[in-house]
Design an enzyme around this catalytic site. Sequence first.
Site, PDB file in Angstrom:
ATOM      1  N   ARG A 152       5.739 -10.249  18.159  1.00 16.33           N
ATOM      2  CA  ARG A 152       4.355 -10.162  18.641  1.00 16.33           C
ATOM      3  C   ARG A 152       4.242 -10.923  19.953  1.00 16.33           C
ATOM      4  NH1 ARG A 152       1.074 -12.088  13.210  1.00 16.33           N
ATOM      5  NH2 ARG A 152       2.145 -10.756  11.698  1.00 16.33           N
ATOM      6  N   GLY A 153       3.853 -10.229  21.017  1.00 11.84           N
ATOM      7  CA  GLY A 153       3.685 -10.901  22.299  1.00 11.84           C
ATOM      8  C   GLY A 153       4.969 -11.558  22.735  1.00 11.84           C
ATOM      9  N   CYS A 188       0.827  -1.191   0.000  1.00 11.91           N
ATOM     10  CA  CYS A 188       0.000   0.000   0.000  1.00 11.91           C
ATOM     11  C   CYS A 188       0.871   1.253   0.000  1.00 11.91           C
ATOM     12  CB  CYS A 188      -0.913  -0.005   1.224  1.00 11.91           C
ATOM     13  SG  CYS A 188      -0.072  -0.297   2.771  1.00 11.91           S
TER      14      CYS A 188
END
Length: 253
Positions: free
Chosen positions: A227-228, A87
Site C-alpha cells: 500500500r503506497g 466472503c
Amino acid sequence: MNRKGCPDEYPISLIINGYEMAVFQLTKYDLDDWAYGYLFSEGFIQEASDIESVIINEEMGTINVALRTHFDEDQVFSKKKHYTAGCGRGVTFFSMTDVKNFDKVASSNSYPLSYLLKKRSEFAQNSSLYLETGGMHGACIVDETGNMTIREDIGRHNAVDKIIGHAIRNCLQPERLILLTTGRVSYEMLSKAAKFGFPIIGSRTAATKQAVQLAKYLNIEVIGYLRGKMATIYTSTGRVENDVNIELAAEMH
C-alpha cells in the site's frame, strides 16, 4: 454523499459430468474462467484441454462442465472438504499436508519492490467492480512486459480462481507472472497459487502464519501490505529487491 452500488453475489451450482459438486457464492462475471481455474486449483484437471465444454446458465444458476477425463464422483466426494474463510465462502479438497506435496516453485525472475508497489496501485485504479461498489475482491496477473489482467469477485478465492482460469486457458507460463490480490493470503489461497506455480504473490493485506510456512517450504515469495510505500516481506527467495527506502517488517517465523 456519493453512494456506491451494492456488490452482487449469487448461488451457483457447479455440475461436473452430470454430478452436482457444490453451490458457490459467485459474482456473475468471468464464470467460465472461474470454472477452469477452480477445477485446475482443486486438481480435477491438469490443463484447459481436459475440459470438453462449459455451459453457463445464469437464470438457472448453474455451470455445467463436461470433462474429457474420467470423473470418479465417489472418490471425490469421499475426500474431506475444507471450507474456506471469508466472503464468497468456498470449499477446497486440499489440506496443508496435501499442499506440501506440490512441486516447489522455480523462477529466476526478480523485481524491485518499487515495481510491485506501482503495479499494485495500477491494479487498484483499474478494478472497475470495486470502484463501482466498494465491496469486491480482485486478483491480477502481471506479465514480463508489465501487462495486467484483472478478475473480480465477491470472494477473494473466487477472484484468484478466475485469474488462474484465464492463465491456463491462454497457456501462460507461471514462472513469468506475478500474482497480486486484494485478499488475505491464507493457506487455501497459497495452495491455489502454488498449484499453478506463481513465484511471487503480493497482497494489499496480510498473510497467515500457515500460508507463510507453506510459502517458505514451496519457495514462493509472499509480500503483504502493498500500500503506497508500505510493504511486508514474509519470505525471502531473492525475487524481490528492496529498492525503496522503507522499513520492512521482520520475517514471520
